[in-house]
Design a protein around this motif. Structure first.
Motif, PDB file in Angstrom:
ATOM      1  N   MET A  90     -10.543  -3.739  20.786  1.00 17.33           N
ATOM      2  CA  MET A  90     -11.164  -5.053  20.925  1.00 17.33           C
ATOM      3  C   MET A  90     -11.256  -5.452  22.394  1.00 17.33           C
ATOM      4  O   MET A  90     -12.281  -5.975  22.851  1.00 17.33           O
ATOM      5  CB  MET A  90     -10.349  -6.087  20.143  1.00 17.33           C
ATOM      6  CG  MET A  90     -10.836  -7.515  20.282  1.00 17.33           C
ATOM      7  SD  MET A  90      -9.873  -8.609  19.202  1.00 17.33           S
ATOM      8  CE  MET A  90     -10.405 -10.217  19.789  1.00 17.33           C
ATOM      9  N   GLN A 104      -7.799 -14.446  19.628  1.00 18.20           N
ATOM     10  CA  GLN A 104      -6.767 -14.105  18.645  1.00 18.20           C
ATOM     11  C   GLN A 104      -5.738 -15.208  18.471  1.00 18.20           C
ATOM     12  O   GLN A 104      -5.120 -15.340  17.437  1.00 18.20           O
ATOM     13  CB  GLN A 104      -6.066 -12.802  19.008  1.00 18.20           C
ATOM     14  CG  GLN A 104      -6.779 -11.547  18.571  1.00 18.20           C
ATOM     15  CD  GLN A 104      -7.337 -11.584  17.165  1.00 18.20           C
ATOM     16  OE1 GLN A 104      -8.524 -11.362  16.980  1.00 18.20           O
ATOM     17  NE2 GLN A 104      -6.521 -11.857  16.159  1.00 18.20           N
ATOM     18  N   PHE A 128       0.593 -11.459  17.827  1.00 21.83           N
ATOM     19  CA  PHE A 128       0.637 -11.009  16.428  1.00 21.83           C
ATOM     20  C   PHE A 128       1.603 -11.881  15.625  1.00 21.83           C
ATOM     21  O   PHE A 128       1.244 -12.421  14.581  1.00 21.83           O
ATOM     22  CB  PHE A 128       1.060  -9.546  16.340  1.00 21.83           C
ATOM     23  CG  PHE A 128       1.200  -9.066  14.926  1.00 21.83           C
ATOM     24  CD1 PHE A 128       0.079  -8.802  14.174  1.00 21.83           C
ATOM     25  CD2 PHE A 128       2.452  -8.930  14.340  1.00 21.83           C
ATOM     26  CE1 PHE A 128       0.202  -8.383  12.856  1.00 21.83           C
ATOM     27  CE2 PHE A 128       2.577  -8.522  13.021  1.00 21.83           C
ATOM     28  CZ  PHE A 128       1.450  -8.258  12.279  1.00 21.83           C
ATOM     29  N   ASP A 129       2.829 -12.015  16.093  1.00 21.40           N
ATOM     30  CA  ASP A 129       3.828 -12.821  15.388  1.00 21.40           C
ATOM     31  C   ASP A 129       4.918 -13.223  16.377  1.00 21.40           C
ATOM     32  O   ASP A 129       5.674 -12.383  16.851  1.00 21.40           O
ATOM     33  CB  ASP A 129       4.423 -12.022  14.217  1.00 21.40           C
ATOM     34  CG  ASP A 129       5.368 -12.873  13.372  1.00 21.40           C
ATOM     35  OD1 ASP A 129       6.051 -13.756  13.925  1.00 21.40           O
ATOM     36  OD2 ASP A 129       5.438 -12.649  12.149  1.00 21.40           O
ATOM     37  N   SER A 138      -8.297  -2.099  16.341  1.00 21.49           N
ATOM     38  CA  SER A 138      -7.063  -2.250  17.110  1.00 21.49           C
ATOM     39  C   SER A 138      -7.321  -3.225  18.240  1.00 21.49           C
ATOM     40  O   SER A 138      -8.461  -3.463  18.633  1.00 21.49           O
ATOM     41  CB  SER A 138      -6.585  -0.911  17.665  1.00 21.49           C
ATOM     42  OG  SER A 138      -7.317  -0.579  18.825  1.00 21.49           O
ATOM     43  N   LEU A 139      -6.243  -3.790  18.744  1.00 22.93           N
ATOM     44  CA  LEU A 139      -6.390  -4.790  19.791  1.00 22.93           C
ATOM     45  C   LEU A 139      -6.886  -4.156  21.089  1.00 22.93           C
ATOM     46  O   LEU A 139      -7.634  -4.767  21.847  1.00 22.93           O
ATOM     47  CB  LEU A 139      -5.058  -5.519  20.022  1.00 22.93           C
ATOM     48  CG  LEU A 139      -5.196  -6.850  20.737  1.00 22.93           C
ATOM     49  CD1 LEU A 139      -5.900  -7.875  19.869  1.00 22.93           C
ATOM     50  CD2 LEU A 139      -3.840  -7.385  21.166  1.00 22.93           C
ATOM     51  N   LEU A 140      -6.479  -2.913  21.336  1.00 19.60           N
ATOM     52  CA  LEU A 140      -6.944  -2.223  22.537  1.00 19.60           C
ATOM     53  C   LEU A 140      -8.458  -2.024  22.469  1.00 19.60           C
ATOM     54  O   LEU A 140      -9.183  -2.302  23.425  1.00 19.60           O
ATOM     55  CB  LEU A 140      -6.244  -0.870  22.697  1.00 19.60           C
ATOM     56  CG  LEU A 140      -6.712  -0.067  23.912  1.00 19.60           C
ATOM     57  CD1 LEU A 140      -6.310  -0.762  25.199  1.00 19.60           C
ATOM     58  CD2 LEU A 140      -6.165   1.348  23.885  1.00 19.60           C
ATOM     59  N   ALA A 196       0.553  -9.217  23.375  1.00 18.49           N
ATOM     60  CA  ALA A 196      -0.076  -8.856  22.105  1.00 18.49           C
ATOM     61  C   ALA A 196       0.924  -8.988  20.963  1.00 18.49           C
ATOM     62  O   ALA A 196       0.588  -9.474  19.881  1.00 18.49           O
ATOM     63  CB  ALA A 196      -0.614  -7.427  22.185  1.00 18.49           C
ATOM     64  N   TYR A 197       2.163  -8.589  21.213  1.00 21.30           N
ATOM     65  CA  TYR A 197       3.223  -8.681  20.208  1.00 21.30           C
ATOM     66  C   TYR A 197       3.426 -10.149  19.820  1.00 21.30           C
ATOM     67  O   TYR A 197       3.449 -10.503  18.635  1.00 21.30           O
ATOM     68  CB  TYR A 197       4.504  -8.120  20.822  1.00 21.30           C
ATOM     69  CG  TYR A 197       5.586  -7.692  19.866  1.00 21.30           C
ATOM     70  CD1 TYR A 197       5.376  -7.592  18.499  1.00 21.30           C
ATOM     71  CD2 TYR A 197       6.844  -7.340  20.358  1.00 21.30           C
ATOM     72  CE1 TYR A 197       6.392  -7.170  17.660  1.00 21.30           C
ATOM     73  CE2 TYR A 197       7.871  -6.918  19.528  1.00 21.30           C
ATOM     74  CZ  TYR A 197       7.632  -6.835  18.179  1.00 21.30           C
ATOM     75  OH  TYR A 197       8.648  -6.421  17.353  1.00 21.30           O
ATOM     76  N   ASP A 245      12.733  -9.416  19.233  1.00 20.26           N
ATOM     77  CA  ASP A 245      12.827  -8.248  20.103  1.00 20.26           C
ATOM     78  C   ASP A 245      12.935  -8.646  21.570  1.00 20.26           C
ATOM     79  O   ASP A 245      12.615  -7.872  22.468  1.00 20.26           O
ATOM     80  CB  ASP A 245      11.620  -7.319  19.894  1.00 20.26           C
ATOM     81  CG  ASP A 245      11.949  -6.215  18.896  1.00 20.26           C
ATOM     82  OD1 ASP A 245      13.129  -5.840  18.795  1.00 20.26           O
ATOM     83  OD2 ASP A 245      11.023  -5.728  18.212  1.00 20.26           O
ATOM     84  N   GLY A 246      13.355  -9.875  21.800  1.00 16.32           N
ATOM     85  CA  GLY A 246      13.663 -10.290  23.167  1.00 16.32           C
ATOM     86  C   GLY A 246      12.469 -10.704  24.009  1.00 16.32           C
ATOM     87  O   GLY A 246      12.598 -10.858  25.221  1.00 16.32           O
ATOM     88  N   TRP A 261       0.593  -6.959  28.709  1.00 14.18           N
ATOM     89  CA  TRP A 261      -0.216  -6.757  27.513  1.00 14.18           C
ATOM     90  C   TRP A 261       0.598  -6.501  26.243  1.00 14.18           C
ATOM     91  O   TRP A 261       0.401  -7.160  25.217  1.00 14.18           O
ATOM     92  CB  TRP A 261      -1.216  -5.614  27.741  1.00 14.18           C
ATOM     93  CG  TRP A 261      -2.360  -5.634  26.785  1.00 14.18           C
ATOM     94  CD1 TRP A 261      -3.541  -6.299  26.924  1.00 14.18           C
ATOM     95  CD2 TRP A 261      -2.440  -4.960  25.516  1.00 14.18           C
ATOM     96  NE1 TRP A 261      -4.339  -6.083  25.834  1.00 14.18           N
ATOM     97  CE2 TRP A 261      -3.689  -5.269  24.956  1.00 14.18           C
ATOM     98  CE3 TRP A 261      -1.567  -4.127  24.815  1.00 14.18           C
ATOM     99  CZ2 TRP A 261      -4.094  -4.771  23.725  1.00 14.18           C
ATOM    100  CZ3 TRP A 261      -1.972  -3.639  23.581  1.00 14.18           C
ATOM    101  CH2 TRP A 261      -3.228  -3.960  23.050  1.00 14.18           C
ATOM    102  N   GLY A 262       1.539  -5.541  26.319  1.00  7.54           N
ATOM    103  CA  GLY A 262       2.323  -5.173  25.144  1.00  7.54           C
ATOM    104  C   GLY A 262       3.096  -6.350  24.572  1.00  7.54           C
ATOM    105  O   GLY A 262       3.138  -6.558  23.359  1.00  7.54           O
ATOM    106  N   ARG A 263       3.706  -7.156  25.455  1.00  7.85           N
ATOM    107  CA  ARG A 263       4.493  -8.305  25.004  1.00  7.85           C
ATOM    108  C   ARG A 263       3.593  -9.433  24.530  1.00  7.85           C
ATOM    109  O   ARG A 263       3.847 -10.087  23.518  1.00  7.85           O
ATOM    110  CB  ARG A 263       5.380  -8.806  26.146  1.00  7.85           C
ATOM    111  CG  ARG A 263       6.650  -7.986  26.320  1.00  7.85           C
ATOM    112  CD  ARG A 263       7.362  -8.347  27.587  1.00  7.85           C
ATOM    113  NE  ARG A 263       6.633  -7.895  28.758  1.00  7.85           N
ATOM    114  CZ  ARG A 263       6.722  -8.443  29.952  1.00  7.85           C
ATOM    115  NH1 ARG A 263       7.482  -9.483  30.157  1.00  7.85           N
ATOM    116  NH2 ARG A 263       6.034  -7.955  30.962  1.00  7.85           N
TER     117      ARG A 263
END
Ligand SMILES: Nc1ncnc2c1ncn2[C@@H]1O[C@H](COP(=O)(O)OP(=O)(O)OP(=O)(O)O)[C@@H](O)[C@H]1O
Ligand SMILES: [Mg+2]
Lengths: 281, 236
Positions: A233, A37, A173-174, A229-231, A169-170, A181-182, A165-167
């Motif tokens: 994937m 990605q 993405f961009d 979705s990324l999950l 992936a964020y 968002d810190g 993962w959450g950060r």
């Protein structure tokens, strides 16, 4: 045939190969999603070749010092060597106008050149390292010690990627949205590069340096074609990696073909199927 | 506040303050530093000199109280995601692996607010520019921000959509007393919707009520020669 398969499972070397392959598939699958990605396919390739330089240096040091213990294990030299190359690539990309591709290309070439030089300096009868295995992998020769390294590497990869993962992936993405968002995107990216270095060095023993990039990219790319979705994937990439490893390993045992090649060709076949299924009408 | 990149001074000695619940339009020519200023407000970039406070704290300190609609949708179109996942990321401040029923409900509410509920499960790769813009707006509003920062949200959006956008923002503002900061090239929108206008060209050229900031004098100083080549642009 079924009997033969069960027979294979009786052998300790085959059990180790299976376990080592599975752990490698899980780690490279999870990591591969971010590699694909973020358009870092070339990074996997570059780091694999950097690890060649590192392993060769390790072998040279082991041979010259006729060292015992820690220095006898080329991995302990290859690991910091590859980590340094990963950090250098990230640094050059950040601090100059060069793209990562260019930075990777430079370090890729230097590492291979150094590797060849180091290997040429080793006396021919001093076989700490088998170049053929290094390049093409030797999953059926994975020993108990290597298996421990692989298990540690896989556990670390799963732990780090699950925690971030959450950060990650964020930021994938961009970057700017994530930054607003810190999310500390630079730090995450350095972390990802370093993790990739560890995964690459350790799994090089399983599939070999040349085919390693395939392990990082093909399962994730196939999964990408079939996911919304990324999950999804991520899950599919791991499943594809695991399945092709198991099938490839049994195939190589039965048909007596090189295991790394069998696994990667299976992955490529899977990719072709995924591409056909997801083809736009 | 001043921002430098290497030798280039991008923003030179900017000093200004804005009350809450205002609608600020930032206008200025290409390369004026509008996006750079916006990124500082959001804590994405930091001034080389001086200081900035947003909602009473350093920028980015309370990230969730501010929301951002970026200028260029630079994300990779091949990223596997649906519109609703993007909206949920605005709520969660992280990328969602799975969405909870509650998150989904709130995201759908936000999408409905911007007239895009039918796009919820559409892959991002199959959204048009305007549909994407609405999704980003829903993403910003879903967190119920006290400050909404939009960087040229009307680019690539048709006239009706732009009209809707400005009304949506006003409605949101009436409801929540939020502050809106919007970079725009649309002088008519700045005139009609904004309570304050900042004319920027590396430094503050004009700042204040729309009539004053958008005077010919200020525009001439910001854009250079107003009249011939740019007249169509300014007549908006
Ligand atoms: N990272 C950077 N390094 C050096 N210069 C930069 C960087 N980012 C922006 N600039 C420069 O800063 C100036 C202002 O850029 P900015 O994107 O803020 O302009 P803008 O007002 O948003 O323009 P536009 O209307 O085209 O969106 C430009 O001259 C640009 O070249
Ligand atoms: Mg801009």
């Amino acid at each position: 045939m079924v009997v033969t398969l069960f027979e294979a499972l009786d052998y300790a070397f085959f059990q180790r190969a299976l376990l080592g392959g599975l752990l490698t598939a899980v780690a490279t699958g999870m990591l591969g999603v971010f590699v694909v990605q973020r358009g870092l396919a070339y990074l996997g390739n570059g780091l694999a070749h950097a690890s060649f330089g590192g392993l060769a240096l390790g072998a040279l040091i082991a041979s010259l010092t006729s060292a015992q213990g820690i220095l006898r294990e080329p991995l302990w030299i290859a690991l910091p060597f590859t980590l340094a190359v990963a950090a250098a690539i990230a640094y050059v990309r950040d601090r100059t106008r060069l793209s990562s591709d260019t930075a990777i290309g430079v370090f890729f070439a230097v590492s291979v050149a150094l590797g060849i030089l180091f290997l040429s300096l080793i006396p021919p009868d001093d076989n700490v390292i088998d170049v053929w295995h290094l390049l093409f992998g030797s999953i059926l020769a994975v020993g108990p010690r290597e298996l421990v390294f692989i298990a540690v590497m896989a556990a670390m990869t799963v732990a780090v990627l699950t925690a971030t993962w959450g950060r990650l992936a964020y930021a994938t993405f961009d970057e700017e949205l994530a930054q607003s968002d810190g999310v500390r995107v630079r730090r995450l990216e350095y972390g990802l590069f370093l993790l990739a270095a560890v995964v690459v060095v350790v799994s090089a023993q399983v599939v070999g340096i040349i085919l390693l990039a395939a392990y990082l990219i093909i399962p994730a790319a196939s999964a990408r074609l079939l996911s919304t979705s990324l999950l999804q994937m991520t899950v599919l990439a791991v499943v594809f990696g695991v399945a092709t490893t198991v099938i490839g390993l049994f195939t190589s045992y039965l048909a007596d073909v090189p295991s790394g090649a069998a696994i990667v060709l299976l992955q490529a076949a899977l990719f072709a199927v995924a591409a056909l299924i997801s083809r736009r009408p | 506040m001043t921002l430098q990149k290497g030798d280039a001074v991008i923003l030179d000695d900017i000093t200004l303050s804005l009350e809450r619940a205002r609608f600020l339009a930032i206008i200025g020519p290409n390369g004026a530093g509008k996006s750079s200023l916006v990124k500082i407000l959001l804590g994405i970039d930091h001034p080389t000199q001086g200081s900035v406070a947003v909602l009473g704290s350093p920028p980015g300190h309370h990230a969730k109280r501010a929301a951002y609609v970026p200028q260029l949708k630079t994300f990779d179109r091949s990223f596997p995601a649906t519109a609703i996942q993007l909206v949920v990321s605005g709520e969660r401040q992280a990328w969602p692996a799975r969405t909870t029923a509650r998150e989904r409900e709130q995201a759908l509410e936000a999408l409905t607010e911007v007239g895009a509920e039918h796009l919820a499960d559409r892959p991002l790769a199959r959204l048009s520019g305007g549909e994407l813009q609405r999704t980003y707006l829903a993403r910003a509003l879903v967190r119920k921000p006290e400050l909404v920062v939009l960087d040229e949200p009307a680019t690539g959006v048709d006239f009706m959509a732009e009209h809707d956008l400005n009304h949506l923002l006003e409605a949101y503002q009436d409801k929540t007393q939020a502050t809106v900061v919007m970079v725009t090239h649309d002088l008519a929108a700045a005139r009609h919707h904004a309570t304050d206008v900042l004319v920027l060209n590396r430094t503050v050229v004009g700042f204040g009520e729309p009539e004053r900031a958008l005077s010919d004098e200020c525009l001439r100083r910001a854009y250079g020669h107003v009249g011939h080549a740019h007249s169509g642009f300014v007549a908006w």
